[in-house]
Structures are given as C-alpha cells and as structure tokens.
Design a protein around this motif. Structure first.
Motif, PDB file in Angstrom:
ATOM      1  N   LEU B 145      16.350 -23.868  51.203  1.00 40.82           N
ATOM      2  CA  LEU B 145      16.805 -24.907  50.123  1.00 40.82           C
ATOM      3  C   LEU B 145      15.919 -26.125  50.114  1.00 40.82           C
ATOM      4  O   LEU B 145      16.235 -27.020  49.168  1.00 40.82           O
ATOM      5  N   LYS B 150       8.488 -23.110  49.705  1.00 42.04           N
ATOM      6  CA  LYS B 150       7.729 -22.370  49.188  1.00 42.04           C
ATOM      7  C   LYS B 150       6.266 -22.647  49.776  1.00 42.04           C
ATOM      8  O   LYS B 150       5.294 -21.925  49.788  1.00 42.04           O
ATOM      9  N   ASP B 455      24.220 -29.171  27.029  1.00 38.61           N
ATOM     10  CA  ASP B 455      23.328 -28.044  27.260  1.00 38.61           C
ATOM     11  C   ASP B 455      21.935 -28.148  27.293  1.00 38.61           C
ATOM     12  O   ASP B 455      21.114 -27.160  27.215  1.00 38.61           O
ATOM     13  N   PHE B 457      19.658 -29.221  29.277  1.00 37.04           N
ATOM     14  CA  PHE B 457      18.635 -28.818  30.225  1.00 37.04           C
ATOM     15  C   PHE B 457      18.826 -27.159  30.459  1.00 37.04           C
ATOM     16  O   PHE B 457      17.965 -26.557  30.899  1.00 37.04           O
ATOM     17  N   GLN B 458      20.180 -27.003  30.287  1.00 40.85           N
ATOM     18  CA  GLN B 458      20.453 -25.436  30.402  1.00 40.85           C
ATOM     19  C   GLN B 458      19.434 -24.755  29.393  1.00 40.85           C
ATOM     20  O   GLN B 458      18.896 -23.558  29.658  1.00 40.85           O
ATOM     21  N   ASP B 462      16.918 -21.859  30.158  1.00 40.05           N
ATOM     22  CA  ASP B 462      17.094 -20.521  29.438  1.00 40.05           C
ATOM     23  C   ASP B 462      16.071 -20.186  28.824  1.00 40.05           C
ATOM     24  O   ASP B 462      15.827 -18.947  28.154  1.00 40.05           O
ATOM     25  N   PHE B 470      10.462 -33.039  27.965  1.00 38.87           N
ATOM     26  CA  PHE B 470      10.368 -32.980  29.537  1.00 38.87           C
ATOM     27  C   PHE B 470       9.038 -33.535  29.894  1.00 38.87           C
ATOM     28  O   PHE B 470       7.975 -33.398  29.236  1.00 38.87           O
ATOM     29  N   PRO B 497      16.919 -17.483  33.772  1.00 35.97           N
ATOM     30  CA  PRO B 497      16.516 -18.980  33.398  1.00 35.97           C
ATOM     31  C   PRO B 497      15.426 -19.180  34.663  1.00 35.97           C
ATOM     32  O   PRO B 497      15.310 -18.624  35.386  1.00 35.97           O
ATOM     33  N   VAL B 498      14.777 -20.390  34.355  1.00 39.45           N
ATOM     34  CA  VAL B 498      13.656 -20.751  35.175  1.00 39.45           C
ATOM     35  C   VAL B 498      13.907 -22.029  35.650  1.00 39.45           C
ATOM     36  O   VAL B 498      14.907 -22.939  35.205  1.00 39.45           O
ATOM     37  N   GLY B 499      13.090 -22.584  36.622  1.00 39.49           N
ATOM     38  CA  GLY B 499      13.462 -24.133  37.202  1.00 39.49           C
ATOM     39  C   GLY B 499      12.711 -25.124  36.427  1.00 39.49           C
ATOM     40  O   GLY B 499      12.074 -24.771  35.413  1.00 39.49           O
ATOM     41  N   ALA B 500      12.807 -26.422  36.553  1.00 33.93           N
ATOM     42  CA  ALA B 500      12.166 -27.395  36.160  1.00 33.93           C
ATOM     43  C   ALA B 500      10.682 -27.390  36.232  1.00 33.93           C
ATOM     44  O   ALA B 500      10.160 -26.453  37.028  1.00 33.93           O
ATOM     45  N   TYR B 501       9.718 -27.747  35.026  1.00 38.72           N
ATOM     46  CA  TYR B 501       8.555 -27.423  35.106  1.00 38.72           C
ATOM     47  C   TYR B 501       7.943 -26.304  34.755  1.00 38.72           C
ATOM     48  O   TYR B 501       6.913 -25.966  34.826  1.00 38.72           O
ATOM     49  N   GLN B 502       8.769 -25.253  34.625  1.00 36.91           N
ATOM     50  CA  GLN B 502       8.531 -23.951  34.382  1.00 36.91           C
ATOM     51  C   GLN B 502       8.836 -23.420  32.765  1.00 36.91           C
ATOM     52  O   GLN B 502       8.895 -22.340  32.647  1.00 36.91           O
TER      53      GLN B 502
ATOM     54  N   VAL C  32      26.389 -23.599  30.670  1.00 37.85           N
ATOM     55  CA  VAL C  32      25.862 -24.791  31.348  1.00 37.85           C
ATOM     56  C   VAL C  32      26.414 -24.464  32.885  1.00 37.85           C
ATOM     57  O   VAL C  32      27.540 -24.357  33.076  1.00 37.85           O
ATOM     58  N   GLU C  37      22.314 -27.903  36.842  1.00 36.18           N
ATOM     59  CA  GLU C  37      22.447 -29.395  36.318  1.00 36.18           C
ATOM     60  C   GLU C  37      22.221 -30.511  37.404  1.00 36.18           C
ATOM     61  O   GLU C  37      21.313 -31.324  37.124  1.00 36.18           O
ATOM     62  N   ASP C  51      10.515 -24.697  44.317  1.00 31.68           N
ATOM     63  CA  ASP C  51       9.956 -23.648  43.928  1.00 31.68           C
ATOM     64  C   ASP C  51      10.901 -22.455  43.043  1.00 31.68           C
ATOM     65  O   ASP C  51      10.546 -21.711  42.090  1.00 31.68           O
ATOM     66  N   LEU C  53      14.343 -22.203  42.132  1.00 28.92           N
ATOM     67  CA  LEU C  53      15.435 -22.669  41.533  1.00 28.92           C
ATOM     68  C   LEU C  53      16.574 -21.655  41.698  1.00 28.92           C
ATOM     69  O   LEU C  53      17.821 -21.592  42.168  1.00 28.92           O
ATOM     70  N   ILE C  56      18.275 -20.427  44.678  1.00 31.34           N
ATOM     71  CA  ILE C  56      19.519 -21.190  45.108  1.00 31.34           C
ATOM     72  C   ILE C  56      20.470 -21.443  44.338  1.00 31.34           C
ATOM     73  O   ILE C  56      21.625 -21.521  44.866  1.00 31.34           O
TER      74      ILE C  56
END
Lengths: 298, 595, 331
Positions: B145, B150, B455, B457-458, B462, B470, B497-502, C32, C37, C51, C53, C56
């Motif tokens: 977490l 990583k 929605d 960020f979602q 997605d 961003f 879904p992917v994380g931020a910056y991806q 959402v 969020e 890396d 997400l 998690i």
C-alpha cells in the motif's frame, strides 16, 4: 351568498380598455406584468440586436466594465454579458416554464384526483407523495445529473431532471385545499343539485383554487430555477451555456467581487431577481383577481 | 381557544423532540471524534502563531504516514515528518537532514551508503538509528500500500544496518535516481523516516491512525484537531536546534484553518481573509485574484514579489490527456488536431495577463529541464514538429484525412458520431482554463463541453471518451520521470481502470527501450541527452497527450506577522514556499516574527 | 386512537424502508469508486501515486464487501439502517460514518432550526398581514422586499452578504464556526464568538426564504377572508386582533403546516451549499464531499438521517392536522 365565484368573462368587444383600467387598480399584477413584459421583450428583441455567439467565451475582449460598446460589460472568459443575458434569460425562462409547468400540471391533476375521489386513489397517491417528499430531492438530481453523459446535459434535460421530483409539493398543497373546499357549503349545494363530478371540479372548485395553482406555479418556477442553480454550483449543468446561474457561479469561481468585476455577478443576479420578483407580483395580483370578494372598490 | 394554542405548543415540542431522536441514537454510538488537549492551550498570542488556510480532507487524527488512504502529507502533517535529506529547488542543493550524507558507493550506481546524523532524535527522546531507516525501507518493500513499494521492489536488493548510524542499500539494477527520487524530500514527494519503536504491537500499520502518540522527528506536535482547524505547537526539544541545523523557530504555534469544501472553492473569501490579516498564507490562487490581493494589502507578497506571474513553477504541468489505445483519440491525427486547435498565445493573454505559462512539454521548466529544452537537439525537434502550432486549416485537413466531415452544427463527424471532447477536470483548479479550452476546441469543430462532475476522475481512470485535464507530477531535474509515465508498463489493461498519470495507456516497444536505457544512467551521463531527445521526439510525433499550461503556485505570503518567506529575491535554503509540501518544516522554522 | 398511532407508525416504517431502498440504489448507478477517489485526491494534492492503484482498490473493495453481489450488500445495508450504523466512510477511512455525522451535526442542526423557524414565523406573519385588509398600509408593504428577495437563492444571498457586509464592513467574520485558534469551551466569550460566526450564514438562509412563506400565506389569507366564518366574526363585532389570530391566521396556517415539513427539506438543501460558502464544518460540507467522491456509506448515513427526521416530523404533522382543522379527520 352566490355559488359561483369565477371571475367575470370579459366581453369580446372593447376588453382592452377595461383590462388596463383594472390593472391600474390591481397594482401588483400591473407592475409584475410590466416587468415581465419588459424582460420578455428584452430577451425576444434582444436576439435581433446581439449576436448570440457573443454569449460564449472568447468572443470579445475580456474583463471590460460596462460601456457604450458593451452595456453590461464583458466577463473573464470574453463573453459579452449583454448577449449572455439575452440568451441566458431565455434559457433560464425555458427551464423555469417547462419544469414549472409540467410540475404544476402533474401536481394539480394528482392533487385533485386524490382529494376529490378519496379512497384507495387518495391513499396511494398520498402514500407515494409521502414516501418521496422526505427524500432530499437535490441528492437525486445531483446523482442523476452526475451519471449522465455530459454531452446530453442540455437546457432541456436540465428541466426534466429538475421536474422529476418536483411535483409532490403542489400535489399535497392542492390536495389539502380541495379537502377543505369539499367540505364547503357551495360544493355540497352543487352536489345535492346533481352537478356531475367534472362539473363540480371545473365549475366550482377549480376557479377557487386558481390562486393556489398560480402560487404553486410560481413556486415551481422558483424551485426549478433554484435546482438548476444548485446543479450549476456543483458543476453539473451545461456549463458552457450562459444560464444566469452558470454566469453567477463562474463569476464567483473567479472571485469577481474581490477582483472588482462587480458587473459580472450583479447583472445576472438582478436579472434573476427581476424574473422571479415579477412572477411573485403577478401571483399576488392573481389572488385579487380570482377572489372578487376582496376586489378593491376604490 | 387557549386550550387549542396549548395543543399546538405541546405538539411542536414533541415534534422537535422526536426530530432529535435519530441524532440521539447517533450520539450514543459514537466515541471521541476530535483531538482535544488535556489542559487548555496556553495563549501564545497571534504574533507567535502562524495561521494557514487549507481545505482539510483527511480523517481526524491520522498522523501516521503509513495510514493508507487516510494520511495526507499536506494539511500540516508534513511539519511532523522529516526525511534523510531535503532538496532546495531554487539553489539546486541537497540539504542533509536526518542523514549527514548519502553517497553512491559504486560507479555503476548499484550500492549506496547512508550516514545518519548522530544528534537526530524522535519526539520522545529516543535516538534515530539505522534500525529506523531499515524499518522504514523494509516497510516500503513489503507493504504494497505504500507509495514506493514498486520502486523498492524494482531496484532494491537489500538494506543492511552496518552500525547504529550507517545503512547500506544494495540495488538489483543501477539506480542513479534513487537517492533523489526516494530518499530526498522535495515538493510533494520523497520518503519520510518513521520510528521503528512507534509501530511496536501494531498489527496493521495501514490502519493505525497515529494521533498524538506516534513519535516523529519534525519540529511541531499536533495538539488539537477538529472539524474547524488543526493546531500544532512547537516542540522546544526539536533535535535540529541542538544539532545546529536550525535556530529556535519564532513560530510557536501553527494553526491550519479548515476552509471546508474542496480545494479552490470560495477563493474570494479566502483572499479577503488574507487581506484582513486573519491568515498568513493559504493555498494557491488564480492569477487575477492574487493580483487583487497584492493591491489591497501592501504587506502581502508572493514568490515573484508584485510581478506576474506572482509565483513559481510547480512540478505539475497540465495537459489534455486522452485514451490513445481505443476510441476516437486512438488516431494520432485526431490528437494532433486537438493540439493544433489550441491557441496558446491566447491562453497566456486571458489566463496569465501575457506571462508565458502555456507550454508544449509535459514537464516543468525548472533550470535543469530548461537547459534540456535549449539544446540543439530539442530545438530542431520543435522546428520539425511545431508542437505549439495553432492552425485551424491544418485541423481541417487532418480531420478530413482521418475520415471526418463537418456536420450541420459545424462539428466534425464520422458515421453520425461527433468527436466527444468533453474535458474532464476539477472545479477548484480548472475553472479558469477549461471553459476557454472548450471554446477553442468547439471553434475547431470538436464537440467539446466541460465536466467538473463527480465522475471526472473515474472517467480518466476508466479511459472514457473525452479529454482529461490533469498534471504530471514527476520530473524536477531531468525529463526521465515524466516521460516514463508513457512507458508500456504504465499502459494498464484494456477495459480496466488505471491509476493517476497512466491515463494515456500508451504502449510502444521502441519508446520503452529508450526509457529503459535512460533509467539506468544518471542525467549527466553523455548518452542521456540523446536518449531523452529521442523519447521527446516520439512524444511529439505520436502526440501522446496535449500539453497545455505550466502550473504556477501563486501563494500569498502575508508579512504582517511573519517575514523571511522564501521568494525569488530571498531564496533562503532554496525550498519553495508551499506549506503543504514535504519541505514545509524548512519554510515554517525559518520565518521571522515581524512584531 | 391506539390503532391509529400504530397504523401511522407502520406507515412511517414503510416510508423509511422505501426511502432507504431508493437511496441505496441511486449512488450505485454511478460507477465512481470512493476508494479510488481518495487516491485521486491524494495524487492531486500530495503527489501520492502508487504504482499499482488497481490492486489497492481491489483489496479495499474486498475489505468493505464491495465485491459481493449487490443484493447481498442491500441486505447488509438494511441491517445497518435498523441500527443506524453504516460502518466506515470509504473516502475518509478509517473514520466511521457515525463519527463524521457526530462531528458535523451540531453545526447544521443549529443553523437549520434557527433559520427555518425564524423564517417560518416572520414570513407567515408578514404574509398574513399583507393580505389583511385592516392592517395599515405601510405594514402591508413590508412584505414586498422579501417577496422580491426570494428571487435570490440563499447561496447567492450569502455571496452578496459576504461582499456587501463581510468584505466592506469588516465586523462580521467571513467563515468558520468560530475564530481561528480558539477551542470550544463553556464561556460567554466563546458563545458570543460562536454566535457572531452564525449571523451571516443564518441571514443567507432566512432572507431568501421569508418571501416564499409570505407569498403562499398571502394567497391563503386572501381566500379565507371571504369565508363566512370570518365575515360572521366581523359582524359579531369581535376585536381585530382576535379575528386575526383565532379565525384568520389559524385557518390560513393549515396548508402552511404541511409546507413546513416540505420546507425543511428545501432548507437542508440550501444549508448544504451555504455551509460550504461560509466554511462551516456541518453535515452539508460532509455530504457534498461524499457526493463528490460517491462515498455511499456517508451518503446513506446523512441522507437517511435527514430523511427520517423529516418523515417523523411530517407524520407528526399528519396527527396535528385534524387538531388544527376540526372539519377534517384522519379516518
């Protein structure tokens, strides 16, 4: 005492002059109608004088105070606020009238049906209303607006979202009025003399209800415009459109007051006060018109 | 009639009473929900108190940096935690802190030695030792977490305590950026050291709030926290004073005033409260607002004084990201057309009063990166690709080539579908720029609109149709970290879904190869510049995203009560002035009382 | 009477169940994920960008039971409704929903009750007076500015108050529940400080909502004046204020009482946004954050809390109605 309290039907010939004379006596109706007519004229004829494209960003130099060229000034994004007011007033009125109209219509019909026929009809309508009314409407509007594809959030869908849960108020108010009215003498007399249900509804009760229907209509327009405003505040409306609520919110988000661009939030605020203020005045005037017993004799 | 009135009153009382029943039920089931001091706080006076405005979002009581996702390093918590080293961006210098030195011990960057400052102590008086460093690093390695999990698993082979004050880190592969990226605190990033003995007996370190109990090394202690504010008091026994790293700070108390809502709302009220001297600093502002603040209160200044852009570059340049993998923006011609539709000069005029903030690159133009931009290689690329070009005719020819035609609304359309160019963004920080971008795109024929909704960020995660406004939180010295976001390893799985910056979901083996080669050499290696230039060429050629604006931190520094804020003229130790960044202890402890 | 009460209580349960059900499914229409969020917020505000997400998010989904089928979550949820305990906030973990509400509720209850009752009383009196032919002309006209003010949503009144009163006069605080740096204590100076901070937010709610009461009350009032019993009372020679309060105000109030319950809902809505404007740490602020993050346990907790409160009040008004108007009974 007379049974019918319906307003006199004006004669076909020469109605205009007495009507104007009546407006002279019924000042709130008169003033309200005048303001509303001016606003309608503004947004209607304004369309010929401004380029509706100027109501959108990047059209004119930004942050200009009111001047001869831009009577209402321009905003941060380069909107001509004159054009924005013409277009935005139209859109705000559209949402108000469509959502308010539908909401009131449903409310009046259901309220009538519920109170007049009673029994299981009343029970089920009332139950649905009572179940729905305690739910804070806004949450549902927000979630629905939020889950829509942003491109389908238009002025019209805004009106539909707003009206979706706005009809219970008028239903309950009309229902309670019809309930008291049902007990009244003139309705009982009409019933005894064999007037049909429809006859009683349309000839006896409806005219007496007009002030409430009108008040409900005004109330619904308020709610519609309010709800549209709240959706705008949360960034869920059609943000690009120059709805009055959107303009005020954008002004607020850019600190317009603090930055000294007072005209940007003040002008649409005044527009909003005028729209709803005039409707309120008309509503007060309608009360007098529909209740001849208190018409002023002066 | 009197009887009747009585009935109403009685009923009203019952009504109010019943309406409170649910609240009573709630009140019963709840324990303490605030941190309150045992004894009333002594009054230190406004002149010794630093008041900072922020929208506090983390759960009350969470001070443990390993609490995920509760912990936020902004909101004052950064005043409690320190790292091995700080970095002064404006002086380009390392500031050794808990470590006296961090040195690579092999030429190929595969091992590194940390020497701790022998004076360093936790707030409970226990000495900071290599045990704590090893505990911190092993935690990062084993706990997925944590932020650097990583990174540790990619690079770190072993962490060994040589003695009480010395730690050796051995890498699996060359890790030339590890010292800077992980071990050094700068801006919002870097790894704080946590106490090994503070987690004794804690089963799940990610759920442990920390509260006021967790030992820390930073100069301030949390003493109160409720919905209205957080209060921190100076700990006079802070180790850095004795160690000679700092004088006794003038700031005896720090209050983080909760502005409520989300970041960036109601900023004119915040501005007025700054002008009224109610606050000494607050979160960053849009340009016109800060200009008005300076006008209204001559005691307030900014990083660049009273000159535009009233601040400094943050590390978060914004771009219009899009899903390059599927949907309408999978076609590079459409992405390029989006870039061509943006008039960056007009952005500068409207948003920044002519200051040149609009950008053509995804990394912040700090000195090292500006130097890279000025190289002949990059300049040649700019001439070749014209990444900042604004040309609606070329938009038209590219879109026609891609198979689109203009419809009745003057929007590009293919098979009855317009190009969904809804810009997803965040209200507080994007309400100035996004409406302008929407209009530019519409004029070029893209079906653009604004979505600041729940929605947003979602949608980005997605890979939903549309554009995503961003930033890029990565590069500071060289372009590697930002460019690495577009490595295939960050492309995610289609449909997941992917994380931020991806969000770009870009994959290109040729590009990966360049980035992997860059990752093992430091930026002063002769080969680095050439590789970076190649990567940037692919970035522009494929228009992976559309860079729009650099991010400027326009922070008001109120000098009524506090002076010696870090500014361009008075860089001090060289860190930026954001009190929510991990370098904030250096900002706050260097302030001088004005009265 | 007992059976009536039982029936009403049963009905109340029905309301709560239906409301809970509707509220359960609506936030679930949105995709959402509140956990994601929170990470998004952290990545925006603090540069925290793990890396992996998704891994998690999945582990949290599992921990909170979000990977269970929706019907099973619904059953669990109904259990939560009964105990009024919705567990953890997903977006503010490890805070529980109950803690969040307990932290913020006092601020909101104070504001809403104060503002609603104030505007109900002032508005209805003004409205009744506006329709009362015997009232002096100047008194009848005092209602007018409030009718015009209702065109302005409370949040806009708040903005205008902030600018014209807060920014210019500089003696009323611009935000927060009490002064920065103070801690709540039982003392007059703190109570005074607290009160000063409530003035502008309460005014924003009151000024805009008085007009609504005035308008509908006036409509009722005018109709009722024509009624036989009012005429009769006048002919009987009863004193003016006796007729006003006992015959006229009482009867005109009837529909207004129903509207009072409805108005609570509207005021809650307004308060939610006004709180944000004045940085009051109330339920509204928490709810807006929850809606933004789709933090559904918190949405459930707060919305149901509000809904149940309003439903209880409205059920009570149903009982009250026949007391107020003997011409109607509940049967």
């Amino acid at each position: 005492m007379t049974i019918s309290t319906a307003p006199h039907k004006p004669q076909k010939t020469g109605w205009l002059f007495p009507f104007l004379r009546y407006l002279g006596r019924n000042k709130s109706l008169g003033i309200g109608l005048v303001i509303l007519l001016i606003l309608v004229a503004f947004t209607l004829f304004g369309q010929f004088f401004v380029d509706p494209k100027d109501a959108y960003p990047l059209s004119v130099p930004s942050k200009r105070p009111p001047s001869w060229e831009y009577p209402f000034g321009t905003d941060f994004y380069g909107r001509d606020l004159m054009a924005a007011m013409v277009v935005g007033m139209w859109q705000t009125a559209f949402i108000g009238v469509v959502a308010g109209g539908i909401g009131t219509f449903i409310g009046v019909v259901l309220g009538f049906v519920s109170a007049y026929f009673g029994g299981w009809v009343d029970a089920s309508i009332r139950t649905v209303c009572q179940i729905l009314t305690p739910i804070p409407v806004m949450l549902i509007q927000v979630v629905v607006a939020g889950s829509l594809d942003k491109r389908s959030v238009t002025i019209f869908t805004m009106a539909l979202i707003v009206v979706m849960l706005a009809w219970m108020g008028p239903t309950l108010v009309i229902r309670s009025q019809v309930l008291t009215m049902k007990e009244r003498q003139f309705v009982s007399v009409a019933k005894l003399s064999g007037v049909s249900d429809m006859g009683i509804i349309f000839k006896e009760i409806l005219p007496n209800l007009l002030p409430f229907v009108a008040a409900a209509f005004v109330g619904q327009i308020f709610l519609a415009v309010f709800a549209a405003f709240y959706l705008a505040v949360l960034g869920l409306g059609p943000l690009r459109e120059p709805l009055l609520g959107n303009i005020i919110w954008l002004a607020q988000s850019q600190g317009a007051f603090f930055n000294g661009w007072w005209w940007w939030p003040i002008i649409p605020s005044l527009g909003m006060i005028l729209i709803l203020g005039s409707l309120a005045l008309i509503n007060m005037g309608l009360d007098e018109l529909s209740n001849p017993r208190i018409r002023r004799s002066e | 009639m009197a009887n009747f009135n009585f009935k109403i009153v009685a009923a009203a009382i019952v009504g109010v009473a019943i309406s409170f029943t649910p609240s009573a039920a709630f009140a019963q089931t709840t324990a303490a929900v605030e941190i309150t001091p045992d004894t009333p706080l002594e009054d230190v006076g406004r002149e010794n108190t630093l008041v900072l405005g922020w929208s506090v979002s983390s759960p009350v009581g969470v001070t443990n940096p390993w609490a995920v996702p509760g912990y936020s390093s902004s909101e004052g918590n950064s005043l409690m935690w320190e790292g091995l080293m700080f970095y002064g961006i404006f002086t380009d210098q390392d500031i050794p802190w808990l470590a006296e030195s961090i040195e690579y011990t092999s030429d190929d960057y595969t091992s590194l030695r940390i020497k701790l400052n022998p004076m360093a102590k936790w707030s409970d008086g226990v000495q900071v030792t290599s045990k704590d460093v090893v505990f911190t690093m092993e935690g990062q390695m084993n706990n997925d977490l944590l932020r650097f999990n990583k990174t540790f698993n990619t690079f770190v082979d072993s962490v060994i305590a040589v003695d009480d004050l010395t730690v050796d880190v051995n890498f699996k592969v060359p890790a030339p950026r590890f010292k800077f990226d992980v071990l050094t605190l700068k801006f919002d990033t870097g790894m704080p050291i946590v106490p090994a003995h503070g987690f004794d007996g804690i089963d799940n370190v990610n759920e442990y709030a920390g509260g006021v109990d967790l030992p820390h090394t930073g100069p301030y202690d949390l003493v109160a926290w409720n919905q209205n504010q957080k209060i921190y008091n100076l700990r006079e026994s802070w180790w850095a004073i004795e160690a000679g790293l700092s004088e006794v700070p003038d700031v005896k108390r720090v209050v983080i005033a909760n502005l409520g809502g989300t970041i960036g709302q109601n900023m004119d009220t915040v501005a007025q409260r700054l002008v009224n001297n109610e606050m000494d600093s607050a979160l960053d502002m849009r340009q016109d607002l800060i200009a008005s603040i300076l006008e209204k209160n001559p005691n307030i200044t900014t990083h660049s004084g009273s000159e535009a852009p009233y601040g400094y570059l943050d590390w978060w340049p914004n771009a219009l990201w899009m899903n390059t993998e599927e949907g309408q923006f999978a076609d590079v011609r459409v992405r390029r057309a989006v870039s061509l539709a943006i008039n960056r000069e007009q952005l500068n005029d409207i948003l920044f009063d002519g200051a040149e903030i609009a950008t053509i690159v995804p990394f912040p133009l700090f000195p090292g990166l500006q130097k890279f931009m000025d190289t002949d290689g990059v300049q040649a690329l700019i001439a070749k690709y014209e990444p900042g070009k604004y040309d609606l005719d070329e938009v038209a020819s590219l879109m026609s080539e891609a198979g689109y035609t203009k419809n009745g609304d003057d929007l590009w359309e293919m098979d009855g579908e317009t190009v969904d160019s809804t810009i997803n963004g965040f209200e507080g920080i994007h309400s100035d720029s996004v409406p302008i971008l929407v209009e530019m795109l519409r004029r070029a024929g893209f079906d653009a609109s604004t979505n600041f909704g729940t929605d947003a960020f979602q949608n980005m995660a997605d890979g939903a149709p549309g554009l995503y406004m961003f930033g890029h939180g990565a590069s500071l010295k060289d372009p590697f970290a930002t460019l690495d976001f577009f490595n295939s390893r960050n492309a995610g799985t289609a449909g997941e879904p992917v994380g931020a910056y991806q969000f770009a979901r870009y994959s290109n083996p040729e590009y990966d190869e360049i980035l992997n080669a860059m990752s093992v050499i430091p930026s002063d290696d002769p080969a680095f510049e050439g590789l970076a230039t190649q990567a940037l060429e692919i970035y522009w050629r494929d228009q992976i995203n559309v860079p729009v604006i650099q991010w400027v931190h326009r922070i008001a520094y109120n000098q009524t009560y506090w002076t010696n804020w870090p500014t361009a003229e008075n860089v001090g130790v060289g860190v930026n002035g954001a009190f929510w960044h991990k370098t904030s202890p250096l900002v706050v402890t260097n302030l001088k009382a004005a009265q | 009477m007992i059976s009536l009460i039982l029936r009403r209580l049963g009905f109340l349960m029905l309301i709560i169940w239906s409301a809970s059900t509707i509220i359960f499914f609506i936030p679930r229409l949105s995709s959402v994920n509140p956990v994601r969020e929170r990470f998004a917020e952290l990545s925006r505000l603090t540069g925290y960008a793990p890396d992996d997400l998704e891994k998690i998010v999945q582990s949290f989904n599992k921990q909170f039971g979000l990977d269970l089928p929706l019907w099973q979550q619904y059953i669990d949820y109904l259990g939560n409704v009964i105990t009024l305990d919705f567990g953890y906030s997903l977006n503010r973990y490890p805070t529980t929903v109950v803690e969040l509400i307990a932290q913020s509720l006092p601020w909101t209850i104070g504001l809403i009750l104060f503002a609603t009752i104030l505007s109900f009383i002032i508005g209805n009196l003004l409205g009744a007076v506006a329709a009362w032919p015997r009232a002096p002309r100047w008194l009848r006209n005092t209602a007018l500015p409030f009718v015009l003010l209702m065109g302005v949503p409370p949040v806009l009144v708040g903005v205008l108050l902030l600018f014209f009163v807060g920014f210019q006069l500089k003696f009323l605080p611009l935000g927060g529940a009490y002064s920065i740096g103070l801690l709540p204590e039982m003392s007059w100076s703190f109570a005074l400080d607290l009160l000063r901070h409530q003035i502008l937010p309460a005014l924003s709610l009151v000024l805009g909502s008085i007009g609504g009461w005035v308008l509908t009350m006036r409509g009722m009032g005018i109709t009722i004046q024509g009624e036989d019993y009012v005429n009769f009372a006048e002919h009987k020679g009863l004193s003016g204020h006796r007729i006003f309060f006992d015959y006229y105000l009482r009867n005109a109030m009837l529909p207004q009482v129903t509207a009072f319950g409805l108005a609570l809902g509207t005021v809650v809505t307004s308060a939610i946004i006004v709180e944000g404007l004045f940085a009051l740490p109330g339920v509204g602020t928490v709810l807006i954050n929850a809606i933004r993050a789709n933090d559904f346990p918190v949405i459930y907790g707060i919305v149901l809390f509000i809904t149940i409160s309003i439903a209880v009040i409205m059920t009570l008004l149903e009982f009250l109605y026949p007391l107020l108007d003997p011409r109607i009974n509940n049967e």
